[in-house]
Enzyme design. Structure first.
Site, PDB file in Angstrom:
ATOM      1  N   ASP A 181      45.342  32.388  49.096  1.00 25.17           N
ATOM      2  CA  ASP A 181      45.375  31.413  48.016  1.00 25.17           C
ATOM      3  C   ASP A 181      46.034  30.155  48.546  1.00 25.17           C
ATOM      4  O   ASP A 181      47.104  30.216  49.174  1.00 25.17           O
ATOM      5  CB  ASP A 181      46.153  31.966  46.817  1.00 25.17           C
ATOM      6  CG  ASP A 181      46.169  30.983  45.651  1.00 25.17           C
ATOM      7  OD1 ASP A 181      45.093  30.456  45.313  1.00 25.17           O
ATOM      8  OD2 ASP A 181      47.253  30.738  45.078  1.00 25.17           O
ATOM      9  N   GLU A 200      39.296  30.309  48.635  1.00 22.79           N
ATOM     10  CA  GLU A 200      38.636  29.640  47.521  1.00 22.79           C
ATOM     11  C   GLU A 200      37.795  28.467  48.014  1.00 22.79           C
ATOM     12  O   GLU A 200      38.133  27.831  49.011  1.00 22.79           O
ATOM     13  CB  GLU A 200      39.672  29.120  46.522  1.00 22.79           C
ATOM     14  CG  GLU A 200      40.481  30.186  45.831  1.00 22.79           C
ATOM     15  CD  GLU A 200      41.531  29.575  44.922  1.00 22.79           C
ATOM     16  OE1 GLU A 200      41.311  29.528  43.705  1.00 22.79           O
ATOM     17  OE2 GLU A 200      42.568  29.148  45.448  1.00 22.79           O
ATOM     18  N   CYS A 218      44.329  40.475  36.463  1.00 26.08           N
ATOM     19  CA  CYS A 218      45.255  41.434  37.062  1.00 26.08           C
ATOM     20  C   CYS A 218      44.571  42.119  38.233  1.00 26.08           C
ATOM     21  O   CYS A 218      43.490  42.697  38.089  1.00 26.08           O
ATOM     22  CB  CYS A 218      45.696  42.470  36.024  1.00 26.08           C
ATOM     23  SG  CYS A 218      46.757  43.774  36.688  1.00 26.08           S
ATOM     24  N   CYS A 242      44.423  46.298  37.499  1.00 28.82           N
ATOM     25  CA  CYS A 242      43.495  46.888  36.513  1.00 28.82           C
ATOM     26  C   CYS A 242      42.272  46.033  36.250  1.00 28.82           C
ATOM     27  O   CYS A 242      41.324  46.489  35.597  1.00 28.82           O
ATOM     28  CB  CYS A 242      44.238  47.159  35.205  1.00 28.82           C
ATOM     29  SG  CYS A 242      44.869  45.670  34.378  1.00 28.82           S
ATOM     30  N   CYS A 288      51.406  42.239  33.487  1.00 27.49           N
ATOM     31  CA  CYS A 288      50.165  42.646  32.825  1.00 27.49           C
ATOM     32  C   CYS A 288      50.515  43.581  31.667  1.00 27.49           C
ATOM     33  O   CYS A 288      51.125  44.642  31.873  1.00 27.49           O
ATOM     34  CB  CYS A 288      49.246  43.340  33.820  1.00 27.49           C
ATOM     35  SG  CYS A 288      47.709  43.956  33.083  1.00 27.49           S
ATOM     36  N   CYS A 332      48.619  47.356  32.238  1.00 24.42           N
ATOM     37  CA  CYS A 332      49.082  48.338  33.234  1.00 24.42           C
ATOM     38  C   CYS A 332      50.557  48.178  33.576  1.00 24.42           C
ATOM     39  O   CYS A 332      51.116  49.021  34.287  1.00 24.42           O
ATOM     40  CB  CYS A 332      48.231  48.250  34.501  1.00 24.42           C
ATOM     41  SG  CYS A 332      48.375  46.667  35.373  1.00 24.42           S
ATOM     42  N   ASP A 358      50.655  33.504  42.858  1.00 23.58           N
ATOM     43  CA  ASP A 358      49.888  33.200  44.065  1.00 23.58           C
ATOM     44  C   ASP A 358      49.456  34.465  44.790  1.00 23.58           C
ATOM     45  O   ASP A 358      48.329  34.554  45.290  1.00 23.58           O
ATOM     46  CB  ASP A 358      50.718  32.311  44.998  1.00 23.58           C
ATOM     47  CG  ASP A 358      51.054  30.975  44.368  1.00 23.58           C
ATOM     48  OD1 ASP A 358      50.234  30.470  43.580  1.00 23.58           O
ATOM     49  OD2 ASP A 358      52.140  30.429  44.655  1.00 23.58           O
TER      50      ASP A 358
END
Length: 396
Positions: A202, A296, A349, A352, A370, A373, A380
């Site tokens: 990232d 990305e 997430c 999950c 989250c 979960c 990041d």
């Protein structure tokens, strides 16, 4: 020495052939410097004259001249302007070919390619390209090149592969009055040993790269380090220009102004070289360490429109780093993939797979939990993991 990959193609199943450019510093004599400057100017003149003829032809007959007509027009230009005969004729021909390619690209895809523009001697890249024709432009040894009209030109020591084929040589003059030659060659690729590691990265402004395996690479701040010095020199240059314009002085003849202009250009060049050197070393390190790299596909031109982040985004040079990693992966037999720029990597997430738009709703949220979960996420790090998962999935 700067190395860049332009095209990858297969010669056979076991040998990968790459085209790359090797950039070397030139040390021409005073006579050669004059001829290089004259050749750059003549190539710019031919480009502008050919483009002007195309526009006039369209205004009069509602169509552009064909490629053959544009090339033949160079003969008539040489008859009218005798100074064009003093420089490399193949460079002038290449200038017309480059314009033809630019026009073809515009007609094929007008949304992506703009209409060719007139060249200026005060802005833009100052260069000319000469093709390899019957050894007119070639490498003599690791310290000398042979260029048409120039003859033997001394260079900084450089190395070449054992087997290669030359396509062309581009001669460039920088804003600091330095001369470089970019040699475009074709040679065999040399794959690096496999490590079996996969990673997603990232891109960030605090840390330059955040890896899915927990690695972080600190962001260099070259522009910030020289920002005060650069601002001081630019203010001095601006004040000198204002005073000279008030008395209608010719800026090209004002030696102190030209010295200050050269000083500012030299500082800009130093910052750019520091960043380029860092990105080359970092991209090489990543390609050596990982077999699969995912990142990305950012639209930097739109991100830089944010006034608060524009300076920081321009300083990190994301586009340059991505370009270096991409071609080095192709060169050394590694895999590089980019996920879609609209993929919500920060809001999903990684454990999950649940999408949480309301929780991660701004850049100020750096950590979150989250609710499905219960996994605690670093923003990041979670985005890097999702980028790797997406890149490895089918259809990317």
């Amino acid at each position: 020495m700067y190395v860049s990959i332009f095209q990858i193609k297969e010669r056979c199943e076991c040998i990968t052939v790459v085209q790359k450019g090797i950039r070397v510093r030139l040390y021409p004599t005073e006579e050669q410097e004059v001829l290089i400057d004259k050749t750059i100017g003549c190539c710019r003149f031919v480009h502008n004259q050919t483009l002007e003829n195309c526009k006039q032809s369209y205004e009069q007959a509602q169509h552009f001249p064909s490629q053959n007509e544009r090339i033949k027009n160079l003969v008539s230009l040489k008859k009218v302007y005798e100074f064009l005969k003093e420089v490399d004729s193949t460079a002038l021909q290449q200038s017309v070919r480059d314009l033809n390619s630019a026009l073809d690209n515009f007609f094929k895809n007008r949304n992506h390619f703009g209409f060719p523009q007139f060249k200026s001697k005060r802005r833009g890249k100052q260069s000319y390209r000469t093709p390899y024709n019957n050894s007119n432009a070639k490498i003599l040894d690791n310290k000398h090149l042979k260029l048409p009209k120039l003859g033997k030109v001394r260079t900084k020591k450089f190395s070449m592969p054992d087997e290669y084929r030359i396509f062309n040589i581009t001669v460039e003059k920088t804003n600091t009055n330095k001369y470089y030659a970019s040699i475009c060659i074709e040679t065999e690729a040399q794959p690096l040993p496999k490590t079996g590691k996969q990673v997603g990265f990232d891109l960030g402004l605090i840390d330059l790269l955040i890896g899915s395996d927990g690695t972080r690479y600190e962001r260099p701040k070259f522009a910030y380090a020289f920002r005060d010095k650069l601002a001081q020199e630019q203010r001095k240059l601006s004040k000198m220009r204002t005073k000279l314009e008030r008395v209608n002085a010719n800026l090209d003849e004002c030696k102190n102004y030209q010295k200050q202009k050269h000083k500012v250009a030299k500082l800009h060049e130093h910052i750019a070289n520091c960043a380029k050197d860092f990105n080359h070393k970092l991209s090489r390190k990543l390609v050596e360490e990982y077999d699969f790299i995912a990142m990305e596909d950012l639209n930097v031109s739109d991100l830089i429109k944010n006034r608060r982040l524009a300076y920081s985004i321009a300083d990190v040079r994301w586009s340059q780093l991505l370009t270096f990693i991409k071609y080095k992966c192709e060169w050394y037999g590694k895999v590089f993939k980019q996920v879609d720029r609209f993929y919500a990597s920060s809001k999903i997430c990684s454990e999950c797979g649940t999408y949480h738009k309301d929780i991660v709703n701004s850049l100020s949220v750096r950590e979150w939990v989250c609710p499905d979960c219960g996994t605690h996420h670093d923003r990041d790090m979670n985005a890097a993991k999702n980028i790797l998962i997406k890149a490895l999935s089918v259809g990317v």
